[in-house]
Design an enzyme around this catalytic site. Structure first.
Site, PDB file in Angstrom:
ATOM      1  N   SER A 105       0.809  -1.220   0.000  1.00  0.00           N
ATOM      2  CA  SER A 105       0.000   0.000   0.000  1.00  0.00           C
ATOM      3  C   SER A 105       0.846   1.276   0.000  1.00  0.00           C
ATOM      4  O   SER A 105       0.313   2.363  -0.223  1.00  0.00           O
ATOM      5  CB  SER A 105      -0.940   0.020   1.208  1.00  0.00           C
ATOM      6  OG  SER A 105      -0.201   0.109   2.411  1.00  0.00           O
ATOM      7  N   LYS A 151       0.746   4.589   6.980  1.00  0.00           N
ATOM      8  CA  LYS A 151       0.235   5.450   5.906  1.00  0.00           C
ATOM      9  C   LYS A 151       0.927   6.800   5.993  1.00  0.00           C
ATOM     10  O   LYS A 151       1.722   7.067   6.879  1.00  0.00           O
ATOM     11  CB  LYS A 151      -1.288   5.632   6.030  1.00  0.00           C
ATOM     12  CG  LYS A 151      -2.104   4.343   6.116  1.00  0.00           C
ATOM     13  CD  LYS A 151      -2.068   3.546   4.825  1.00  0.00           C
ATOM     14  CE  LYS A 151      -2.877   2.243   4.961  1.00  0.00           C
ATOM     15  NZ  LYS A 151      -2.763   1.397   3.755  1.00  0.00           N
TER      16      LYS A 151
END
Length: 241
Positions: A105, A151
């Protein structure tokens, strides 16, 4: 005793029980032997003390020294091991911890198998900044197996973020994002969201394959573990984040 005319003196024992010493003095002029009785303590005070070699400290045998060193080492090792384990635990729990990247990701910034160092005290000293790569605990309503996620911070509390024309806008201004995965060709559109106080809008760099705030919404700052600041492994990819 004093010597006149540069003569020299020689000592010989006095008669027994006299408490005195006999000093024979050669007169410098006539070389006549003069016999005088001088108290012994006076002679001792006048005569310099004989030179004596300094007394050397007595060293224990090598076998004793060896046994002492071995005993000391035996006592030191348990202390050193406990100290090292305790230090490692405290550093890992409160200062810096290593995290493993399990998914893609965050391509191409981070790939599967990378390991990053996370600073756990960073946000106790200053506020979160836009662009920080952060590790946070999984949101309670997000059903995945991973306990921790990684993230990038895109929007801060009170800001409005949206995706429009494959571009991210924050408070109506386009956001420059050189870290986004080039193969995604930008970010898919999403509706405007105003980030509540005490929360953050986070997204993966791989915008076409990332479950982030577009899925589970803003993340509360209480879930933050820390800031990832170094890509530590593999060594050929060592870099600051």
């Amino acid at each position: 005793p004093p010597v006149d005319g540069g003569g020299r003196a020689a000592d010989r024992p006095a008669p027994a029980g006299s408490g005195e010493r006999v000093v024979h003095v050669f007169d410098g002029d006539s070389t006549q032997l003069l016999r005088r009785y001088v108290p012994a303590r006076e002679v001792l005070e006048r005569e310099p003390a004989p030179d004596r070699p300094p007394t050397l400290p007595k060293h224990p045998p090598r076998s004793v020294v060896r046994r002492r060193r071995t005993r000391r080492r035996i006592l030191e090792w348990p202390f050193l091991i406990v100290f090292a384990l305790l230090s490692a635990y405290l550093i890992r729990a409160y200062v810096v911890q290593t995290f493993y990247i399990p998914s893609g990701s965050m391509h191409e910034t981070l790939v599967e198998g990378d390991r990053v160092l996370v600073n756990k005290v960073s946000y106790r000293l200053h506020e979160v900044n836009r662009g920080d790569v952060v590790v946070f605990r999984r949101p309670p309503d997000f059903p995945v197996e991973d306990e921790d996620l990684i993230k990038r911070v895109v929007a801060l509390p009170g800001e409005t973020v949206e995706g429009r024309n494959r571009q991210v806008y924050v408070d109506g201004k386009p956001l420059t994002e050189p870290y986004v995965e080039p193969a995604c060709r930008g970010t898919q559109d999403f509706a405007p969201v105003t980030v509540p106080a005490g929360e953050l809008w986070v997204m993966g760099d791989n915008r076409c394959n990332s479950s982030d705030s577009r899925v589970f919404g803003p993340v509360t700052e209480d879930l933050l573990v820390g800031r990832a600041f170094v890509l530590a492994w593999p060594f050929d990819r060592l870099s600051w984040l």
